[in-house]
Design an enzyme around this catalytic site. Structure first.
Site, PDB file in Angstrom:
ATOM      1  N   ASP A   6       0.461  -1.300  -0.312  1.00  0.00           N
ATOM      2  CA  ASP A   6       0.009   0.182   0.215  1.00  0.00           C
ATOM      3  C   ASP A   6       0.870   1.681  -0.528  1.00  0.00           C
ATOM      4  OD1 ASP A   6      -2.450   1.843   0.702  1.00  0.00           O
ATOM      5  OD2 ASP A   6      -3.113   0.371   1.326  1.00  0.00           O
ATOM      6  N   ASN A   7       0.419   2.086  -0.281  1.00  0.00           N
ATOM      7  CA  ASN A   7       1.558   3.600  -0.641  1.00  0.00           C
ATOM      8  C   ASN A   7       0.552   4.498   0.553  1.00  0.00           C
ATOM      9  OD1 ASN A   7      -0.720   4.967  -1.530  1.00  0.00           O
ATOM     10  ND2 ASN A   7       0.207   5.300  -4.272  1.00  0.00           N
ATOM     11  N   THR A  12      -4.808   6.124   0.086  1.00  0.00           N
ATOM     12  CA  THR A  12      -6.116   6.721   0.698  1.00  0.00           C
ATOM     13  C   THR A  12      -5.868   5.225   2.052  1.00  0.00           C
ATOM     14  OG1 THR A  12      -7.360   5.180  -1.047  1.00  0.00           O
ATOM     15  CG2 THR A  12      -7.830   7.828  -1.484  1.00  0.00           C
ATOM     16  N   VAL A  65       2.104   0.029  -6.391  1.00  0.00           N
ATOM     17  CA  VAL A  65       2.378  -0.708  -6.974  1.00  0.00           C
ATOM     18  C   VAL A  65       1.906  -0.581  -8.412  1.00  0.00           C
ATOM     19  CG1 VAL A  65       0.907  -2.257  -5.199  1.00  0.00           C
ATOM     20  CG2 VAL A  65      -0.120  -0.940  -7.463  1.00  0.00           C
ATOM     21  N   LYS A  86      -3.630   5.429 -12.970  1.00  0.00           N
ATOM     22  CA  LYS A  86      -2.740   4.437 -12.860  1.00  0.00           C
ATOM     23  C   LYS A  86      -2.793   3.790 -12.750  1.00  0.00           C
ATOM     24  CE  LYS A  86       1.651   6.466 -12.980  1.00  0.00           C
ATOM     25  NZ  LYS A  86       2.408   8.083 -12.165  1.00  0.00           N
ATOM     26  N   TYR A 137     -12.275   6.968 -12.665  1.00  0.00           N
ATOM     27  CA  TYR A 137     -12.251   5.635 -11.734  1.00  0.00           C
ATOM     28  C   TYR A 137     -12.799   4.438 -12.677  1.00  0.00           C
ATOM     29  CZ  TYR A 137     -13.891   2.732  -8.106  1.00  0.00           C
ATOM     30  OH  TYR A 137     -13.612   1.448  -6.971  1.00  0.00           O
TER      31      TYR A 137
END
Ligand code: UDP
Length: 310
Positions: free
Chosen positions: A32-33, A36, A58, A92, A146
């Site tokens: 996870d970056n 959110t 990712v 992305k 989205y």
């Protein structure tokens, strides 16, 4: 030993999925970056030797040594205000991120599961929505970032399945709620619960006649686990067909919290779908799955969660 990778593993659904997989004895690698996602969602897993967290975007090359058996690709901003604030990252992660996650699945010979969405149906002209419906999506509207990212992700997943023989599956997730949603993610359930608990006005967009069908998180996760274990590849809808208007949801949350909040009406967001309800015939017949927790049971648990954060 089964090794599962969860992208977006610190998010609302991803973190619940990590818990489930650990409960089944899997080793879990959470990527996870945290744009959110939230470490608070996985804090309780710190020190668990079967759980590994890697702060990773990712959309960048994913290197993981050793065996991987399952990849659950759940990384994405997922609420309208998130993807309006993060439009490029949303595109992305659905495109480049899905490509990277599928590449990892191919390299490891892992089973892959894409978290797709009812948003692939857009503002639907068929109601309820079966998996065979192709949708009514505006590619250039604000939600397009989205919707189209997830539609691309589905196409990429099918290409890896057909062309590279990756054992890849697609779940289309309908509105899901429960503990670990972010109070300020802008979605109807956390927004209304927070407003009700604060005594603030409940912001119903438009006249509130638009409908949604809300699934409790535990039911959703049970469906996802059933799909992951099965030989079905989907796309398959997982959601609770109990449909209600947004005004009914607001009134229910006011009643359940005993709040004095009044309902106010604000402008309807662009391209807000007018109706949404999953046709879950496929999940019922192929996965033997059906939701068990109705909103009258699931909402109070969610309200208690938001109270506990105060
Ligand atoms: N909504 C609302 N007030 C809010 C947040 C959302 O009336 O403060 C409405 C929104 O316009 C939509 C529905 O609730 O019609 C569900 O919105 P949400 O963002 O939860 O999910 P999605 O639109 O992606 O289904």
């Amino acid at each position: 030993m089964t090794v599962s990778v969860v992208t977006g593993g610190a998010g609302f659904l991803g973190s619940h999925l990590c818990d489930r997989l650990l409960g089944e004895g899997h080793q879990v690698i959470c990527l996870d970056n945290l744009i959110t996602g939230n470490v608070a969602n996985i804090e309780h897993l710190a020190g668990n030797e079967k759980f590994h967290f890697i702060k990773q975007d990712v959309t960048e090359y994913i290197y993981l040594p050793g065996q991987v058996d399952f990849i659950y690709h759940f990384a994405s901003p997922a609420s309208p205000i998130d993807y309006l604030e993060l439009p490029i990252q949303t595109l992305k992660v659905g495109s480049l991120g899905t490509h990277k996650a599928l590449g990892l699945a191919r390299a490891k010979g892992a089973r892959f599961l894409l978290a797709s969405t009812s948003e692939t149906y857009g503002d639907p002209l068929v109601h309820p929505q079966p998996e065979t419906y192709w949708g009514n999506v505006n590619p250039v509207g604000p939600r397009g970032v989205y919707d189209e990212a997830k539609r691309f992700a589905e196409a990429m997943t099918m290409a890896y399945r057909r062309f590279h023989g990756v054992d890849a599956k697609i779940v289309r997730i309908f509105n899901t709620y429960g503990p670990r949603m972010r109070a300020k993610d802008g979605r109807a359930v956390p927004a209304f619960v927070s407003q009700a608990l604060d005594g603030d006005p409940i912001t119903v967009f438009g006249d509130g006649s638009q409908t949604r069908s809300f699934c409790y998180v535990n039911d959703l996760l049970r469906g996802i686990m059933a799909l992951a274990r099965s030989e079905e590849s989907g796309p398959i809808n997982i959601g609770n067909p109990a449909e209600m208007t947004i005004l009914q949801l607001a009134e229910k949350i006011i009643a359940m919290t005993g709040s004095a909040s009044q309902i106010i009406h604000e402008g309807l967001p662009t391209d807000d779908p007018k109706v949404r309800q999953p046709d879950i015939t496929l999940a019922r017949t192929r996965l033997n799955w059906a939701p068990e927790i109705e909103v009258d049971e699931g909402l109070p648990i969610t309200i208690d969660y938001f109270k506990s954060l105060r």
